[in-house]
Design a protein around this motif. Structure first.
Motif: not given
Length: 395
Positions: A327, A354, A358
């Motif tokens: 990310v 996760l 996201t």
């Protein structure tokens, strides 16, 4: 002399300025920009499948024939006739078969008479032999004749049974409840069963219970298992999608044109009787199905940032996990370790590490953009191409 010195000083100054301009002039050097592709981790259905073609056929199909030769004298059914088990569907001419039965019965009657005589004769000689009134040779002869007569009678009885059975075969009955799919004979046609049993009728037991025999390539057969969901279509009803299930994966391989395939049996309920025997089915076997699971594009797991895509104020925060996604948080590329599950090549299930929503990095594009046109103007202190003047005309 002073004029010469002054010109030399001016020339040196001009050369120094020209060198400085040459070193500092931008010359249209490219400027690099990086664009990133991202995708959100979200719920999705992950499916993997294999495709094949197959043939639709009844689950139970019986070929009805006869073990005796003769002329077909009567046929009581036709194509699509509904029959019951034991129902007479055809008869052969019985003249010769009846004659053979009568002859066998006559022979058996003669053998029985001979047996009766030899039995009485043997008993008489046995009594005399026990009293010592006949020789042992005469006694043994009478006993041998009795045994031969008994075996002849047994053979004659078996011949009668065989003739009766053959006569029964002349009456052809349906072995199951079902529908006549095919009829291979007509009245008056001669049936020869000397070397093999000819097929006269084909009867399907239940057309509402069909199946598909699909040929699966050897590269895909390892993923096919009993119980997997199947969908298929047929050209007769292109807008309909039929449902089925894998019921059997056969072990026997078939090779044609150096291509190895395996037969897979698929159930095909046919309550509306749309599916007909012999139709070609375009089959899709779902070898993997996971619905409503958290997933990311598979290429997000292959993405890794490097120094070529970093600006001066950007950095990388890696992690020790073997499986990770990346990310971008401000000026930092951060790796997040994740646990993965099923994948179909384009989507991969995320089982841990996760959160939904996201946004993860999936790819980047490194572009070299040319400097603006005004920065690419020619250095005035550089000489022009040979043979051209300032006005770009030949001298």
């Amino acid at each position: 002399m002073k004029t010469m010195q002054r010109n030399m000083i001016v020339g040196a100054a001009v050369a120094a300025v020209a060198g400085t301009v040459y070193l500092l002039w931008p010359f249209g050097q490219p400027q690099h920009t990086v664009s990133y592709e991202t995708a959100a981790a979200e719920k999705a259905d992950i499916r993997s499948s294999v495709t094949a073609t197959g043939t639709i056929e009844p689950v139970t199909k019986v070929e009805v024939g006869t073990q005796v030769s003769g002329i077909v004298s009567k046929i009581y059914v036709d194509y699509n006739s509904i029959v019951k088990a034991g129902q007479v569907i055809a008869e052969l001419d019985k003249t010769n078969l009846t004659s053979e039965l009568n002859s066998a019965r006559a022979n058996q009657a003669a053998a029985q008479s001979e047996l009766d005589y030899q039995t009485a004769n043997y008993n008489r000689y046995k009594n005399l032999y026990d009293k010592g009134l006949v020789s042992a040779n005469d006694y043994e002869t009478a006993r041998l004749s009795f045994r031969k007569a008994r075996q002849t009678d047994i053979t004659a009885q078996e011949n009668v049974k065989k003739a009766e059975t053959n006569l029964g075969y002349a009456t052809i009955t349906s072995p199951i409840d079902g529908v006549v799919l095919s009829k291979a004979v007509e009245e008056g046609q001669t049936v020869a069963a000397s070397f093999s049993t000819p097929t006269l009728f084909t009867i399907a037991q239940d057309l509402t219970d069909m199946r598909v025999i699909a040929d699966i390539d050897e590269a895909d057969i390892g993923n096919v298992k009993d119980g997997q969901r199947v969908t298929f279509t047929v050209d007769a009803f292109p807008d309909d999608v039929f449902q089925g299930q894998v019921t059997q994966v056969r072990q026997e391989a078939a090779t044609e044109s150096n291509v190895v395939t395996y037969e897979v049996v698929i159930s095909a309920p046919n309550n509306d009787l749309k599916l007909k025997p012999g139709l070609t089915a375009n089959v899709t076997v779902y070898t993997q199905e996971k619905n409503n699971v958290l997933a990311v594009p598979a290429k997000a797991l292959r993405f890794t940032p490097n120094e070529h895509m970093l600006a001066k104020d950007e950095n990388i925060a890696d992690c020790a996990g073997k499986t990770k996604v990346w990310v971008r948080e401000g000026h930092t590329f951060r790796a997040i370790p994740v646990q993965t599950g099923a994948t179909n090549g384009s989507l991969t299930e995320i089982t841990g590490g996760l959160k939904a929503g996201t946004r993860v990095l999936t790819d980047y594009d490194l572009n070299a953009e040319a400097a603006p046109q005004e920065q690419q103007q020619k250095n005035p202190f550089m000489p022009g191409p040979p043979g051209k003047n300032k006005n770009n005309k030949k001298r």
